[in-house]
Scaffold this motif. Structure first.
Motif, PDB file in Angstrom:
ATOM      1  N   ASP A 200       0.556  -1.049  -0.305  1.00  0.00           N
ATOM      2  CA  ASP A 200      -0.211  -0.040   0.045  1.00  0.00           C
ATOM      3  C   ASP A 200       0.457   1.268  -0.122  1.00  0.00           C
ATOM      4  O   ASP A 200       1.651   1.598   1.290  1.00  0.00           O
ATOM      5  CB  ASP A 200      -1.051  -0.500   1.060  1.00  0.00           C
ATOM      6  N   PRO A 201       1.251   1.787  -1.384  1.00  0.00           N
ATOM      7  CA  PRO A 201       1.745   3.017  -1.158  1.00  0.00           C
ATOM      8  C   PRO A 201       0.865   4.190  -0.462  1.00  0.00           C
ATOM      9  O   PRO A 201       1.586   5.245  -0.379  1.00  0.00           O
ATOM     10  CB  PRO A 201       1.593   3.543  -2.728  1.00  0.00           C
ATOM     11  N   LEU A 202       0.011   4.081  -0.509  1.00  0.00           N
ATOM     12  CA  LEU A 202      -0.230   4.944   0.381  1.00  0.00           C
ATOM     13  C   LEU A 202      -0.578   5.639   1.978  1.00  0.00           C
ATOM     14  O   LEU A 202      -1.875   5.770   2.466  1.00  0.00           O
ATOM     15  CB  LEU A 202      -2.538   5.718  -0.105  1.00  0.00           C
ATOM     16  N   ALA A 203      -0.316   4.048   2.486  1.00  0.00           N
ATOM     17  CA  ALA A 203      -0.598   3.371   4.503  1.00  0.00           C
ATOM     18  C   ALA A 203      -0.366   4.770   5.025  1.00  0.00           C
ATOM     19  O   ALA A 203       0.518   5.913   4.121  1.00  0.00           O
ATOM     20  CB  ALA A 203       0.729   3.151   4.467  1.00  0.00           C
ATOM     21  N   VAL A 216      10.748   3.432   0.895  1.00  0.00           N
ATOM     22  CA  VAL A 216       9.753   2.775   0.658  1.00  0.00           C
ATOM     23  C   VAL A 216       9.333   1.891  -0.220  1.00  0.00           C
ATOM     24  O   VAL A 216       9.744   2.566  -2.017  1.00  0.00           O
ATOM     25  CB  VAL A 216       8.736   3.658   1.331  1.00  0.00           C
ATOM     26  N   VAL A 217       9.549   0.305  -0.841  1.00  0.00           N
ATOM     27  CA  VAL A 217       9.014  -0.502  -1.473  1.00  0.00           C
ATOM     28  C   VAL A 217       8.239  -0.988  -1.949  1.00  0.00           C
ATOM     29  O   VAL A 217       7.382  -1.764  -0.984  1.00  0.00           O
ATOM     30  CB  VAL A 217      10.158  -1.144  -1.904  1.00  0.00           C
ATOM     31  N   VAL A 218       6.913  -0.938  -2.722  1.00  0.00           N
ATOM     32  CA  VAL A 218       5.842  -1.350  -3.649  1.00  0.00           C
ATOM     33  C   VAL A 218       5.607  -2.195  -4.156  1.00  0.00           C
ATOM     34  O   VAL A 218       6.677  -2.958  -5.011  1.00  0.00           O
ATOM     35  CB  VAL A 218       4.922   0.182  -3.662  1.00  0.00           C
ATOM     36  N   THR A 219       5.254  -3.725  -3.004  1.00  0.00           N
ATOM     37  CA  THR A 219       5.359  -4.727  -3.744  1.00  0.00           C
ATOM     38  C   THR A 219       4.394  -6.318  -2.943  1.00  0.00           C
ATOM     39  O   THR A 219       4.092  -5.255  -2.288  1.00  0.00           O
ATOM     40  CB  THR A 219       6.843  -6.106  -3.761  1.00  0.00           C
ATOM     41  N   ASP A 220       4.298  -7.011  -2.901  1.00  0.00           N
ATOM     42  CA  ASP A 220       3.488  -7.546  -2.228  1.00  0.00           C
ATOM     43  C   ASP A 220       4.314  -8.723  -1.111  1.00  0.00           C
ATOM     44  O   ASP A 220       4.875  -9.641  -1.710  1.00  0.00           O
ATOM     45  CB  ASP A 220       2.801  -8.349  -3.562  1.00  0.00           C
ATOM     46  N   PRO A 221       4.354  -8.704   0.000  1.00  0.00           N
ATOM     47  CA  PRO A 221       5.610  -8.866   0.860  1.00  0.00           C
ATOM     48  C   PRO A 221       4.786 -10.546   0.669  1.00  0.00           C
ATOM     49  O   PRO A 221       6.321 -10.928   1.652  1.00  0.00           O
ATOM     50  CB  PRO A 221       5.601  -8.090   2.013  1.00  0.00           C
TER      51      PRO A 221
END
Length: 750
Positions: A200-203, A216-221
């Motif tokens: 979630d880049p908008l957290a 901050v890397v946007v990916t599926d952890p």
């Protein structure tokens, strides 16, 4: 330096503005010479030095650096351009209007200088002040453009930086409650690239993370492939050195931990064969301690600690109680925090027992505790049970009070004790009102009132000695978050009491120790814990009494300690020498174990025995454990498997209800139906066609202790006699029966 450089810059700007109208004396006359270069160079250097130093000092803050630079630049342009254009206004316009239009034009990149060559303007050319204003204006435009571009490409830039870093400190599962911990976890940012992985880049915490220095890397952890693309490097290496899994749900935390372990399984770190230091959030106190001890078998590949809101909050409360000299604690409420406070006080009592056999030693005594409430007996029983599981005595001087109201118990405590305290562990408005009333009624009573909106311990009392507090994961600066560092510090301080030497840099107080010696102390603790497991001993839950290691076990543990010590010293540039010399980094024992003199080997054995004794005092006892021996097993057989799109539940042969998640595989064989995480399934099964799959790969297994709880990805399982604990490729564990082990696995020798 910031103030000095800033003052030089401000004085330089003032001189440039004044020199437009006044001929300055001596060398300062250069500020009015349109052909002079050094005043511009000095001003530019001073400004960049002041800004650069200020930004470096505050690099961990959330200050808007680009905005500050733009503001200062625009202010400089306004001052110098106004002074310059005011000297030679345009004909036909008022001076004020001429200045305004030309200054606005300059800010919008319209550099007008024709008026300085007009008759009647005796500046001798374009004023140096305007030249510097023009240069500043170009810098402002450049900063504005790069800031806008960086904001647009920030995520991509972060991804590239993380992808190519040789040393990573990675955090997964961040939420609003764990975000404050990011600042403490960034303490070693000079050594690692800091990376938070989130879908979630908008957290709401993203800005806070970036302000603390995290990329901050946007990916599926939850995706092994996505995580591996960031962590894995060529030549079967990986860049992971630190990991924190902060998901508030313990099952999710285990899943994320498993994903990372799968991604780096079988690979060495880029910078050498270093362990991965991991911190996993487990808010339930029983799970937290189980996990700490369970992962001791993974040393040296993984060094795992757990963090819990209740444990950290209890630690802060007990720190404050001890600092205030409290001699008796009343605990009102039956939440998990009540249990955590009693457990922390029990641990402090054990820590105070270090060195009690030494003449003149006065160990710190823990205050007495009274648990007040209808369920107080249950809390006390739970505390006693948790301590017995690891062979520890429960906290002395603790009892439950179920027969009297809290007001009566408080009145009696205030009368009988010199420094009593009252802790409300539940969050409720009635408790908060009661805390205020009791605090006002008994000015000598320390009262701690729990509030949902408060994080940590309030700096000032609400009234009298009533302090608000709330759950937190942030232990504060200077307090070790790492449990193993806490133990290392205690053992070091105990050693100093026996062997003081103010001139020895290795015998300084913990806060003054160089990183080399701190790391060596932590290394020694972890090596002792790990080597005991490696020789067939356990630190886990058991009713068995502690037992000393056999001679063979002691020899092997001493060898492992020496090898670890040798590697640590060599990594810092130490080499062999006939005598010890700190200045030249020489030591006579920097030799392989088989070449080490007998006297030095004996010293290593004695060190292991001492470490085991001190660890037992602190609540870590080891014992011979037939259940601690892990064996290699190879999967065999075929199964039917389908991928499920929705969550579902299934039941083990023992009757435990397990839960599969959407996207997991449902695997069916002679043992029944079960769920398997998607990433793990794809690594451990080969397609045969249709819904048939062949089981492949290896696991490790050991005989389970009857009654032990195994925290599988699908839920908790309690072991029955004869069952086995299996550990898969991602570190995940589960229980199987002896019959299933026989039918589905082959023993691998060696």
């Amino acid at each position: 330096m910031i103030w000095a450089a800033g003052a030089v810059y401000a004085v330089g700007v003032a001189l440039l503005a004044v020199a437009v109208y006044v001929d300055l004396p001596g060398f300062l006359g250069a500020y009015g010479d349109p052909r002079a270069a050094w005043p511009i160079a000095v001003n530019l250097a001073a400004g960049l030095l002041a800004y650069g130093t200020w930004r470096w000092v505050h690099r961990r803050s959330s200050r808007p650096f680009a905005v500050v630079l733009l503001g200062l630049g625009i202010a400089t342009v306004l001052v110098l351009a106004s002074a310059s254009y005011g000297r030679c206004p345009e004909e036909g316009l008022s001076t004020g209007w001429s200045v305004v239009t030309r200054v606005v034009g300059l800010l919008t990149n319209n550099y007008a200088v024709d008026m300085f060559s007009a008759p009647g303007c005796d500046t001798g050319g374009v004023p140096l002040a305007l030249q510097f204003a023009r240069l500043t204006q170009l810098i402002v435009l450049l900063v504005a453009a790069t800031s806008a571009l960086a904001a647009l490409l920030r995520t991509q830039v972060d991804r590239v930086a993380v992808r190519w870093s040789p040393r990573l400190s990675v955090v997964l599962g961040v939420d609003a409650t764990s975000a404050p911990l990011l600042t403490a976890l960034a303490a070693d940012s000079d050594r690692y690239t800091l990376a938070v992985l989130t879908p979630d880049p908008l957290a709401p915490w993203v800005g806070q993370a970036r302000a603390a220095g995290w990329r901050v890397v946007v990916t599926d952890p939850r995706s092994v492939d996505a995580v591996a693309r960031l962590l894995v490097r060529p030549s079967r290496r990986h860049a992971l050195r630190r990991l924190a899994v902060l998901a508030p749900d313990s099952t999710e935390a285990q899943r994320l931990m498993g994903v990372v372990q799968t991604a780096v399984e079988g690979r060495r770190t880029v910078t050498g064969n270093h362990p991965v230091r991991a911190l996993v959030r487990m808010d339930e106190a029983w799970q937290a301690e189980d996990w700490r001890r369970r992962y001791l078998s993974r040393i040296p590949e993984w060094i795992v600690d757990t963090i819990s809101e209740n444990e950290v909050t209890a630690r802060l409360l007990v720190d404050h109680l001890v600092e205030r000299g409290v001699d008796h604690v009343l605990l009102a409420g039956q939440s998990d925090l009540t249990f955590a406070v009693v457990a922390e006080l029990a641990q402090r009592a054990r820590e105070g027992g270090l060195g009690t056999g030494r003449p003149g030693h006065r160990g710190a005594s823990a205050p007495g505790v009274t648990i007040v409430g209808e369920s107080a007996d249950e809390v006390l029983e739970e505390h006693a049970l948790s301590q017995r599981r690891f062979g520890n005595a429960q906290l002395d001087r603790v009892h439950a009070e179920t027969d009297h109201e809290l007001d009566e118990v408080v009145a009696e405590a205030v009368e009988e004790h010199a420094a009593p305290a009252l802790v409300f562990s539940d969050v409720s408005l009635p408790d908060q009102r009661l805390a205020s009333r009791l605090g006002a009624s008994y000015p000598r009573l320390l009262v701690y009132s729990r509030h949902a909106e408060v994080s940590g311990l309030g700096a000032e009392p609400l009234l009298a000695q009533v302090r608000a507090f709330g759950s937190t994961l942030d232990a504060g600066q200077g307090r070790p978050v790492d449990s193993w560092e806490r133990i290392a510090r205690l053992l070091h301080e105990d050693y100093l009491r026996d062997h003081p030497d103010a001139d020895d840099p290795a015998r300084r107080p913990w806060a003054e120790l160089a990183p080399f010696y701190r790391e060596s102390n932590v290394r020694q603790v972890l090596t002792t814990l790990g080597s005991a497991v490696a020789v067939g001993r356990s630190w886990g839950a058991s009713a068995d009494a502690a037992s000393p290691p056999s001679d063979d076990q002691l020899d092997e543990m001493a060898r492992r300690e020496h090898d670890s010590w040798l590697d640590h010293y060599r990594r810092y540039g130490w080499t062999w020498g006939p005598t010890r010399d700190r200045a030249t980094k020489k030591h006579p024992d920097l030799l392989p174990w088989d070449r080490l003199p007998d006297e030095s080997r004996a010293k290593d054995r004695e060190g292991v025995v001492d470490s085991l004794a001190l660890l037992e005092t602190l609540g870590y006892r080891s014992f011979d454990d037939p259940h601690a021996t892990w064996v290699r097993l190879r999967r065999r057989g075929e199964v039917t498997a389908v991928r499920r799109d929705e969550p579902w539940s299934w039941t083990t042969a023992a009757g435990a209800v397990m839960r599969g998640r959407a996207g997991d595989w449902e695997v069916i064989d002679d043992g029944g139906s079960r769920s398997v995480d998607a990433a793990i399934f794809e690594e451990t099964h080969e397609p045969l066609g249709g819904d048939r799959w062949r089981r492949v790969g290896e696991v490790r297994g050991r005989l389970a202790r009857p009654g032990e709880v195994v925290h599988s990805l699908e839920g908790d399982q309690t072991a029955r006699p004869g069952q086995w604990v299996l550990r898969g490729v991602a570190g995940e564990e589960w229980l199987v029966s002896a019959a299933h082990l026989e039918s589905a696995y082959d023993r691998v020798e060696g």
